[in-house]
Motif scaffolding. Structure first.
Motif, PDB file in Angstrom:
ATOM      1  N   GLU A   1       0.832  -1.201   0.000  1.00  0.00           N
ATOM      2  CA  GLU A   1       0.000   0.000   0.000  1.00  0.00           C
ATOM      3  C   GLU A   1       0.870   1.256   0.000  1.00  0.00           C
ATOM      4  O   GLU A   1       1.866   1.334   0.715  1.00  0.00           O
ATOM      5  CB  GLU A   1      -0.845  -0.034   1.279  1.00  0.00           C
ATOM      6  CG  GLU A   1      -2.127   0.758   1.204  1.00  0.00           C
ATOM      7  CD  GLU A   1      -2.905   0.645   2.512  1.00  0.00           C
ATOM      8  OE1 GLU A   1      -3.449   1.669   2.942  1.00  0.00           O
ATOM      9  OE2 GLU A   1      -2.930  -0.459   3.113  1.00  0.00           O
ATOM     10  N   LEU A   2       0.460   2.243  -0.778  1.00  0.00           N
ATOM     11  CA  LEU A   2       1.196   3.510  -0.817  1.00  0.00           C
ATOM     12  C   LEU A   2       0.896   4.324   0.433  1.00  0.00           C
ATOM     13  O   LEU A   2      -0.217   4.279   0.968  1.00  0.00           O
ATOM     14  CB  LEU A   2       0.789   4.317  -2.057  1.00  0.00           C
ATOM     15  CG  LEU A   2       1.106   3.683  -3.411  1.00  0.00           C
ATOM     16  CD1 LEU A   2       0.473   4.491  -4.533  1.00  0.00           C
ATOM     17  CD2 LEU A   2       2.614   3.576  -3.621  1.00  0.00           C
ATOM     18  N   SER A   3       1.867   5.094   0.879  1.00  0.00           N
ATOM     19  CA  SER A   3       1.668   5.958   2.051  1.00  0.00           C
ATOM     20  C   SER A   3       0.736   7.105   1.675  1.00  0.00           C
ATOM     21  O   SER A   3       0.649   7.479   0.506  1.00  0.00           O
ATOM     22  CB  SER A   3       3.002   6.536   2.514  1.00  0.00           C
ATOM     23  OG  SER A   3       3.932   5.510   2.683  1.00  0.00           O
TER      24      SER A   3
ATOM     25  N   VAL B   1       5.200   7.283  -7.642  1.00  0.00           N
ATOM     26  CA  VAL B   1       5.512   5.893  -7.972  1.00  0.00           C
ATOM     27  C   VAL B   1       6.335   5.830  -9.252  1.00  0.00           C
ATOM     28  O   VAL B   1       7.395   5.197  -9.306  1.00  0.00           O
ATOM     29  CB  VAL B   1       4.212   5.059  -8.134  1.00  0.00           C
ATOM     30  CG1 VAL B   1       4.527   3.677  -8.700  1.00  0.00           C
ATOM     31  CG2 VAL B   1       3.465   4.953  -6.815  1.00  0.00           C
ATOM     32  N   VAL B   2       5.866   6.512 -10.285  1.00  0.00           N
ATOM     33  CA  VAL B   2       6.554   6.395 -11.577  1.00  0.00           C
ATOM     34  C   VAL B   2       7.907   7.114 -11.549  1.00  0.00           C
ATOM     35  O   VAL B   2       8.887   6.637 -12.134  1.00  0.00           O
ATOM     36  CB  VAL B   2       5.650   6.806 -12.762  1.00  0.00           C
ATOM     37  CG1 VAL B   2       5.417   8.307 -12.837  1.00  0.00           C
ATOM     38  CG2 VAL B   2       6.221   6.280 -14.072  1.00  0.00           C
ATOM     39  N   LEU B   3       7.994   8.219 -10.831  1.00  0.00           N
ATOM     40  CA  LEU B   3       9.303   8.882 -10.712  1.00  0.00           C
ATOM     41  C   LEU B   3      10.288   7.977  -9.965  1.00  0.00           C
ATOM     42  O   LEU B   3      11.461   7.873 -10.345  1.00  0.00           O
ATOM     43  CB  LEU B   3       9.171  10.235 -10.005  1.00  0.00           C
ATOM     44  CG  LEU B   3       8.587  11.384 -10.838  1.00  0.00           C
ATOM     45  CD1 LEU B   3       8.323  12.609  -9.966  1.00  0.00           C
ATOM     46  CD2 LEU B   3       9.512  11.768 -12.002  1.00  0.00           C
ATOM     47  N   ALA B   4       9.789   7.291  -8.927  1.00  0.00           N
ATOM     48  CA  ALA B   4      10.667   6.382  -8.178  1.00  0.00           C
ATOM     49  C   ALA B   4      11.117   5.216  -9.076  1.00  0.00           C
ATOM     50  O   ALA B   4      12.268   4.780  -8.998  1.00  0.00           O
ATOM     51  CB  ALA B   4       9.947   5.859  -6.940  1.00  0.00           C
ATOM     52  N   ILE B   5      10.221   4.740  -9.928  1.00  0.00           N
ATOM     53  CA  ILE B   5      10.580   3.653 -10.855  1.00  0.00           C
ATOM     54  C   ILE B   5      11.673   4.131 -11.821  1.00  0.00           C
ATOM     55  O   ILE B   5      12.667   3.442 -12.051  1.00  0.00           O
ATOM     56  CB  ILE B   5       9.335   3.163 -11.643  1.00  0.00           C
ATOM     57  CG1 ILE B   5       8.347   2.446 -10.703  1.00  0.00           C
ATOM     58  CG2 ILE B   5       9.747   2.237 -12.796  1.00  0.00           C
ATOM     59  CD1 ILE B   5       6.986   2.143 -11.315  1.00  0.00           C
ATOM     60  N   ILE B   6      11.488   5.325 -12.376  1.00  0.00           N
ATOM     61  CA  ILE B   6      12.483   5.863 -13.319  1.00  0.00           C
ATOM     62  C   ILE B   6      13.821   6.080 -12.600  1.00  0.00           C
ATOM     63  O   ILE B   6      14.886   5.790 -13.149  1.00  0.00           O
ATOM     64  CB  ILE B   6      11.983   7.182 -13.958  1.00  0.00           C
ATOM     65  CG1 ILE B   6      10.736   6.910 -14.805  1.00  0.00           C
ATOM     66  CG2 ILE B   6      13.075   7.827 -14.819  1.00  0.00           C
ATOM     67  CD1 ILE B   6       9.913   8.145 -15.132  1.00  0.00           C
ATOM     68  N   GLY B   7      13.750   6.534 -11.363  1.00  0.00           N
ATOM     69  CA  GLY B   7      14.965   6.703 -10.571  1.00  0.00           C
ATOM     70  C   GLY B   7      15.682   5.371 -10.380  1.00  0.00           C
ATOM     71  O   GLY B   7      16.918   5.305 -10.396  1.00  0.00           O
ATOM     72  N   ALA B   8      14.897   4.305 -10.241  1.00  0.00           N
ATOM     73  CA  ALA B   8      15.489   2.985 -10.003  1.00  0.00           C
ATOM     74  C   ALA B   8      16.063   2.363 -11.265  1.00  0.00           C
ATOM     75  O   ALA B   8      17.150   1.787 -11.240  1.00  0.00           O
ATOM     76  CB  ALA B   8      14.436   2.054  -9.392  1.00  0.00           C
ATOM     77  N   ILE B   9      15.350   2.463 -12.398  1.00  0.00           N
ATOM     78  CA  ILE B   9      15.842   1.753 -13.603  1.00  0.00           C
ATOM     79  C   ILE B   9      16.534   2.672 -14.610  1.00  0.00           C
ATOM     80  O   ILE B   9      17.201   2.190 -15.522  1.00  0.00           O
ATOM     81  CB  ILE B   9      14.727   0.919 -14.302  1.00  0.00           C
ATOM     82  CG1 ILE B   9      13.676   1.803 -14.990  1.00  0.00           C
ATOM     83  CG2 ILE B   9      14.051  -0.039 -13.331  1.00  0.00           C
ATOM     84  CD1 ILE B   9      12.662   0.990 -15.812  1.00  0.00           C
TER      85      ILE B   9
END
Lengths: 475, 216
Positions: free
Chosen positions: A179-181, A189-197
């Motif tokens: 669950e998201l905070s 969420v999508v910025l964190a994904i881009i930051g990760a990959i």
């Protein structure tokens, strides 16, 4: 045999012809058109004496160039003050007339950003293939549709043949578990994904977004996630169809009705990856690790959580990263700053195909309600994604909340996301923006973009600098 | 489309990773309704000190002298050496149009963004992916000797460095065929008209809601 991914299924159901060399002819169900990437395609048709293959498979609306101020919009296309922009919008009107393509022109309440309009009208449907001469076409993948951006030559190719020559991409699953905070949104969420990959992490892949963190999102949130798949390098972003998808589509103007609706809903049940489907790459992200995100540099992968320190070039080991970071630090004017709270903002932009839907406006309004925009700010604008989003927001009184807080309430269009109209940043100005690209010069010559969620942009507008919205709303 | 078979030309090294299409051709130039005339605004913000405007002459604009294409030794370059993820961002075909209009015929990089890579082939431009080490070597050789030329051979899928080192590259066979022969792929697809009609008939039967008129 292993099961199929959602992408495999969509590919197979649109395959017209597989060639020995690995390329294939794929059928396109819907092409969205706008004024910037279509004129040369229509001109190509005219020069070759060709006609569109199937006009009912296209839908057009001007969005990139349209002005967003009331006084310029009141007389439709005639009110556009920039003569070059005016020619481009007029050209779209003329081409749609000549070739018999449905267009929501500037005077139509349904006009707006193509990626807001398509889903809003039910023109975008699960199981479709959708293309548009715009890289953010990945947005429509939120409906379990195979959707991606194409160039103008391909726009012409689809108009003439209803097909595209394609090579199949590889399959990637990005799973967001848990669950998201509170106050953490699809954008974070999508910025964190881009930051990760990274911005090239998805190159050559179709990314399916899954997991409970994605399933719990509304359609608006899912569109935000798929919209930015291209910012991770993937032309295609996808989310499986579920009840949320079907509920959203139901009763939209172009959605199937009656018997067709029942048939369609039955067929859409299969628009999920099989349990035993094989992905070439799987990335797992925990929802609990995602905090409100802000980009600090000139690429969407240059992103940090609001409470993190800005990464320094000298701390990077990879020489390419070191150099890229140094260039970004200089461009963004970060010398002497340690966190993004140290950056004084000049402008705030809430809008774009990423974040201009009703849910985005509601959350931004909730944050600014009863507060005032910081006096240090030169401007804060809210640009709804379509005429219908605008009408809905006004029905809910959101425009009054924005205006009372000191934000400008504008007419629909792409606006400051890419600054093709009059809405742009001045040289060196910092902007909290809910758009999708923080490239050098993207929002204006020398402009400095920080990508954030609507809630974070709204909080920044009040504070005059970046704050953690989840803390901010407590005061 | 103009065919591409072989090309030998002066190479310019653009030593920057993640060059996006906003850098290649900034948005204000996308307002044109033509395919030509973008060359003078290629890399506009990297190339000039001031903000460029559409329809403006660029002859008197102040140049950024540190930018590679502004250095006299690279004047007339037709091969562009680039770094990873070249052409990321927007799908604008104005990016390959600008490169083509400037006189670039081939771009060599360790990786490209998908849409840009694809758009190049539609415009007679050849994007070539080589290993990072090979690209490094080309950068070094081009930097070492003024006037260094690179040879690109699509038929044999090779790149020859100024010193004569040969590197092989991979290219999709259909794209290669179209580029070698300058084929208009719309014409090729229309030869498959019957297959497309057959597909439509079957699809209309399975998913009739996809074929309803949009006029409502």
């Amino acid at each position: 045999m292993a099961g199929k991914t959602l992408y495999d299924k969509l590919w197979d159901s649109h395959l017209v012809q597989q060639r020995d060399d690995g390329s294939a002819l794929i059928y396109i169900d819907l092409q969205l058109l706008h004024e910037v990437t279509s004129p040369q395609a229509f001109e190509g048709l005219r020069l070759a004496g060709r006609k569109p293959w199937r006009t009912s498979a296209s839908l057009a609306t001007p969005d990139h160039n349209v002005p967003t101020t009331k006084h310029e919009r009141i007389s439709g296309v005639d009110g556009i003050e920039d003569p070059v922009s005016k020619i481009q919008v007029t050209t779209l009107d003329e081409n749609c007339n000549e070739f018999g393509i449905t267009e929501f022109n500037m005077k139509d309440i349904r006009q707006g950003i193509v990626h807001v309009v398509g889903p809003e009208q039910g023109a975008t449907l699960p199981g479709m293939t959708v293309v548009c001469g715009d890289s953010h076409t990945s947005t429509h993948g939120a409906f379990g549709a195979l959707a991606h951006g194409i160039g103008t030559s391909e726009v012409e190719h689809v108009l003439a043949t209803q097909c595209l020559v394609q090579k199949k991409s590889r399959n990637m699953l990005v799973r967001v578990d848990g669950e998201l905070s509170p106050w953490v949104s699809a954008k974070d969420v999508v910025l964190a994904i881009i930051g990760a990959i990274g911005t090239a992490g998805g190159t050559g892949y179709a990314i399916e977004f899954g997991g409970t963190g994605i399933q719990s999102l509304s359609m608006e949130g899912r569109m935000t996630v798929c919209n930015m798949a291209i910012e991770a390098g993937a032309r295609v972003g996808l989310i499986a169809v579920d009840d949320t998808t079907i509920e959203y589509v139901k009763n939209r103007p172009y959605a199937p009705k009656g018997e067709h609706w029942d048939m369609a809903v039955a067929a859409w049940q299969d628009l999920v990856s099989d349990k035993d489907a094989q992905f070439d790459e799987v990335v797992v992200i925990k929802s609990e690790d995602i905090k409100p995100q802000v980009t600090w540099g000139t690429s969407p992968e240059m992103v940090i959580a609001i409470d993190e320190a800005i990464p320094r070039p000298e701390d990077q080991i990879d020489p390419v990263k070191k150099e890229g970071y140094a260039r970004a630090w200089k461009y963004m004017g970060l010398e002497g700053k340690t966190t993004l709270a140290d950056v004084t903002l000049d402008r705030v932009f809430i809008g774009s195909c990423t974040n201009s839907r009703i849910e985005d406006l509601r959350i931004a309004a909730e944050v600014v309600k009863g507060r005032k925009v910081a006096s240090s700010l030169k401007q804060a604008i809210v640009v709804p994604g379509s005429g219908l989003v605008k009408a809905q927001a006004e029905k809910e009184g959101l425009h009054e909340i924005f205006e009372a807080a000191g934000l400008e309430w504008r007419e629909p269009g792409c606006s400051m996301c890419l600054a093709m109209n009059a809405d742009k940043l001045g040289n060196g100005e910092h902007c909290a923006s809910t758009s999708n690209r923080n490239f050098e010069g993207r929002q204006g010559f020398g402009g400095r973009t920080h990508l954030v969620s609507p809630a974070m942009a709204a909080a920044a507008a009040i504070a005059g600098h970046f704050v953690d919205v989840s803390e901010f709303v407590k005061h | 489309m103009r065919p591409f078979t072989k090309h030998t030309g002066l190479a310019a090294p653009l030593d920057l990773a993640n060059v996006d299409t906003d850098m290649i051709i900034p948005k204000q130039f996308l307002k044109s309704i033509k395919r030509t005339g973008f060359g003078k605004n290629l890399f506009d913000e990297l190339r000039y000190e001031d903000e460029g405007q559409p329809d403006q002459s660029c002859e008197r604009r102040p140049l950024r002298h540190d930018f590679v294409l502004n250095q006299p030794r690279y004047a007339g370059a037709s091969v562009l050496l680039a770094r990873q993820n070249f052409g990321c961002g927007s799908s604008r075909e104005h990016a390959p149009w600008a490169l083509d209009d400037y006189g670039i015929r081939s771009i060599i990089a360790p990786s490209f963004a998908d849409i840009f890579y694809n758009n190049c082939f539609k415009n007679g431009l050849l994007p070539i992916v080589l290993d990072a080490e090979e690209v490094d070597q080309l950068f070094a050789e081009v930097d070492a000797k003024e006037g260094a030329q690179i040879d690109v051979d699509l038929e044999n899928q090779t790149v020859t460095s100024p010193s004569g080192a040969k590197f092989e590259f991979v290219v999709d066979q259909f794209r290669k065929h179209c580029l070698l022969n300058g084929l208009d792929d719309i014409g090729l697809t229309l030869q498959q008209e019957e297959s497309i009609r057959r597909y439509e008939e079957k699809r209309m039967n399975d998913a009739p809601w996809l074929f309803l008129s949009r006029e409502q």
